[in-house]
Write a protein that holds these residues in place. Structure first.
Motif, short mmCIF file in Angstrom:
data_model
loop_
_atom_site.label_atom_id
_atom_site.label_comp_id
_atom_site.label_asym_id
_atom_site.label_seq_id
_atom_site.Cartn_x
_atom_site.Cartn_y
_atom_site.Cartn_z
N GLY A 95 15.86 15.16 -6.40
CA GLY A 95 16.76 14.08 -6.77
C GLY A 95 16.38 12.70 -6.28
N ARG A 96 15.15 12.55 -5.78
CA ARG A 96 14.74 11.23 -5.28
C ARG A 96 14.34 10.32 -6.44
N ARG A 97 14.75 9.06 -6.36
CA ARG A 97 14.36 8.06 -7.34
C ARG A 97 13.80 6.84 -6.61
N VAL A 98 12.85 6.18 -7.25
CA VAL A 98 12.19 5.06 -6.60
C VAL A 98 12.56 3.73 -7.26
N VAL A 99 12.43 2.67 -6.49
CA VAL A 99 12.70 1.32 -6.99
C VAL A 99 11.49 0.85 -7.80
N PRO A 100 11.66 -0.22 -8.60
CA PRO A 100 10.50 -0.79 -9.30
C PRO A 100 9.40 -1.17 -8.31
N LEU A 101 8.16 -1.04 -8.73
CA LEU A 101 7.03 -1.29 -7.86
C LEU A 101 7.07 -2.69 -7.26
N GLU A 102 7.43 -3.67 -8.06
CA GLU A 102 7.43 -5.05 -7.54
C GLU A 102 8.44 -5.24 -6.42
N ASP A 103 9.52 -4.47 -6.44
CA ASP A 103 10.51 -4.56 -5.36
C ASP A 103 9.92 -4.05 -4.04
N MET A 104 9.19 -2.95 -4.11
CA MET A 104 8.58 -2.41 -2.89
C MET A 104 7.46 -3.31 -2.40
N ILE A 105 6.69 -3.89 -3.30
CA ILE A 105 5.64 -4.81 -2.88
C ILE A 105 6.24 -5.99 -2.12
N ALA A 106 7.38 -6.49 -2.60
CA ALA A 106 8.05 -7.59 -1.89
C ALA A 106 8.47 -7.15 -0.50
N LYS A 107 8.96 -5.92 -0.37
CA LYS A 107 9.36 -5.42 0.95
C LYS A 107 8.16 -5.35 1.90
N ARG A 126 5.36 3.95 2.29
CA ARG A 126 5.49 5.30 1.70
C ARG A 126 6.01 5.21 0.27
N THR A 127 5.42 6.00 -0.61
CA THR A 127 5.97 6.16 -1.95
C THR A 127 6.46 7.58 -2.15
N ASP A 128 7.63 7.71 -2.75
CA ASP A 128 8.22 9.00 -3.06
C ASP A 128 8.13 9.30 -4.56
N SER A 129 7.22 8.65 -5.24
CA SER A 129 7.15 8.76 -6.70
C SER A 129 6.45 10.02 -7.20
N ARG A 130 5.70 10.72 -6.34
CA ARG A 130 4.93 11.87 -6.81
C ARG A 130 5.81 12.91 -7.48
N THR A 131 6.94 13.26 -6.91
CA THR A 131 7.73 14.38 -7.40
C THR A 131 8.32 14.10 -8.78
N ALA A 132 8.87 12.92 -8.99
CA ALA A 132 9.54 12.62 -10.26
C ALA A 132 8.61 12.00 -11.30
N LEU A 133 7.63 11.22 -10.86
CA LEU A 133 6.82 10.44 -11.79
C LEU A 133 5.37 10.88 -11.87
N GLY A 134 4.95 11.78 -11.00
CA GLY A 134 3.61 12.31 -11.07
C GLY A 134 2.62 11.65 -10.12
N LEU A 135 1.49 12.31 -9.95
CA LEU A 135 0.49 11.85 -9.00
C LEU A 135 -0.12 10.51 -9.41
N ASP A 136 -0.37 10.30 -10.69
CA ASP A 136 -1.00 9.05 -11.13
C ASP A 136 -0.15 7.84 -10.74
N GLU A 137 1.16 7.94 -10.93
CA GLU A 137 2.04 6.83 -10.55
C GLU A 137 2.05 6.66 -9.04
N ALA A 138 2.04 7.77 -8.30
CA ALA A 138 2.01 7.67 -6.84
C ALA A 138 0.74 6.98 -6.37
N LEU A 139 -0.38 7.31 -6.99
CA LEU A 139 -1.65 6.67 -6.63
C LEU A 139 -1.63 5.19 -6.99
N ARG A 140 -1.08 4.87 -8.16
CA ARG A 140 -0.98 3.46 -8.56
C ARG A 140 -0.17 2.67 -7.54
N ARG A 141 0.91 3.26 -7.10
CA ARG A 141 1.75 2.58 -6.10
C ARG A 141 1.02 2.48 -4.75
#
Length: 285
Positions: free
Chosen positions: A123-135, A153-168
């Motif tokens: 059930g984890r969801r991530v914020v837009p990438l630009e928001d995390m970059i600003a943080k 840390r990115t939690d995108s792997r589970t919901a969005l896949g490895l490619d998105e996690a690597l991009r982040r």
């Protein structure tokens, strides 16, 4: 102040194995075992302090006060979980400054939506990438010492896949994070790919019963990770030991066969030798 030894060890290519600590007993035990770092786990603090799940319920104040006490009681550099930074960009600045003032050496901030959840639960969801970059940029700008490390840390792997996690992860690297933490890879091959793609030091999260294979430190280092944290090791071990000890008492009323720490040794760990010396010095005053 941040302990420069952690950054120096990472730059020297030394692998950092960090056990999770969640209260002062776990801190004092781990601090005497020669680890290069300790990891203050948000899950463990929420469980031990509040008896609640790691689901965004614990506040910055809850966490900072306990992190500060742990740092005061330890000689080992401390890496501390800071969830999402506890809010927006102003909150991130406040959190970074507060953790650094408390003596933390590395702070971990993640890209989950608020309220966050444990990184190995659904059930984890991530914020837009630009928001995390600003943080990340705010976090880097808010620290007073380069020895105070920013772990992104990115939690995108589970919901969005490895490619998105690597991009982040690559974007976090460019934004200035010192260590990249891609949470919950699901195979050893994924762990290898992470280190092939990410140029900065990486962190592996070893959670027994979680999504990621739990590997020995030597294998993590061989894969290219700089840090391996074991956040749940301590409280899961304690939970199992308590069930055995309390179970013996409940079942038979006989605890004579329960494996226990020596009471005298435990009292010394808690600092009673200083109390005894004080009493001897002032006994006749």
């Amino acid at each position: 102040m941040a302990d420069p030894k952690l950054k120096q060890m990472i730059e020297a290519g030394e692998f950092i194995a960090a056990p999770g600590v969640f209260d002062m007993i776990s801190t004092l035990v781990a601090d005497r075992m020669g680890f290069p770092a300790l990891y203050v786990t948000g899950y463990g603090i929420a469980a031990s302090h509040l008896g609640l799940p790691d689901a965004g319920i614990m506040t910055y104040t809850d966490m900072e006060s306990r992190v500060r006490r742990i740092v005061e009681g330890a000689q080992t550099p401390v890496i501390a979980d800071a969830d999402t930074g506890y809010g927006g960009l102003l909150n991130v600045r406040h959190t970074v400054r507060g953790y650094e003032a408390a003596g933390v050496t590395a702070i971990q901030i993640e890209d989950q939506e608020y309220p966050k959840k444990c990184g190995h639960t659904p059930g984890r969801r991530v914020v837009p990438l630009e928001d995390m970059i600003a943080k990340i940029k705010v976090a880097c700008d808010s620290r007073s010492s380069a020895d105070f490390l920013i772990i992104a840390r990115t939690d995108s792997r589970t919901a969005l896949g490895l490619d998105e996690a690597l991009r982040r992860g690559e974007a976090f690297e460019k934004a200035g994070a010192d260590v990249i933490f891609i949470e919950a890879p699901e195979t050893v091959e994924e762990m290898r790919i992470i280190n092939d793609r990410i140029g900065k030091p990486t962190l592996a999260n070893m959670v027994s019963g979680g999504r990621t294979p739990v590997l020995p430190s030597a294998e993590l280092a061989q894969l290219g990770f700089a840090i391996g944290i074991h956040p749940a090791l301590g409280f899961l071990a304690v939970g199992e030991a308590l069930k055995h000890a309390y179970g013996a008492l409940a079942d038979s009323g006989d605890v004579s066969a329960v494996a226990l720490e020596d009471f005298g040794d435990f009292s010394k760990l808690m600092g009673f030798e200083d109390v005894w010396a004080f009493d001897r010095k002032w006994a006749e005053v």
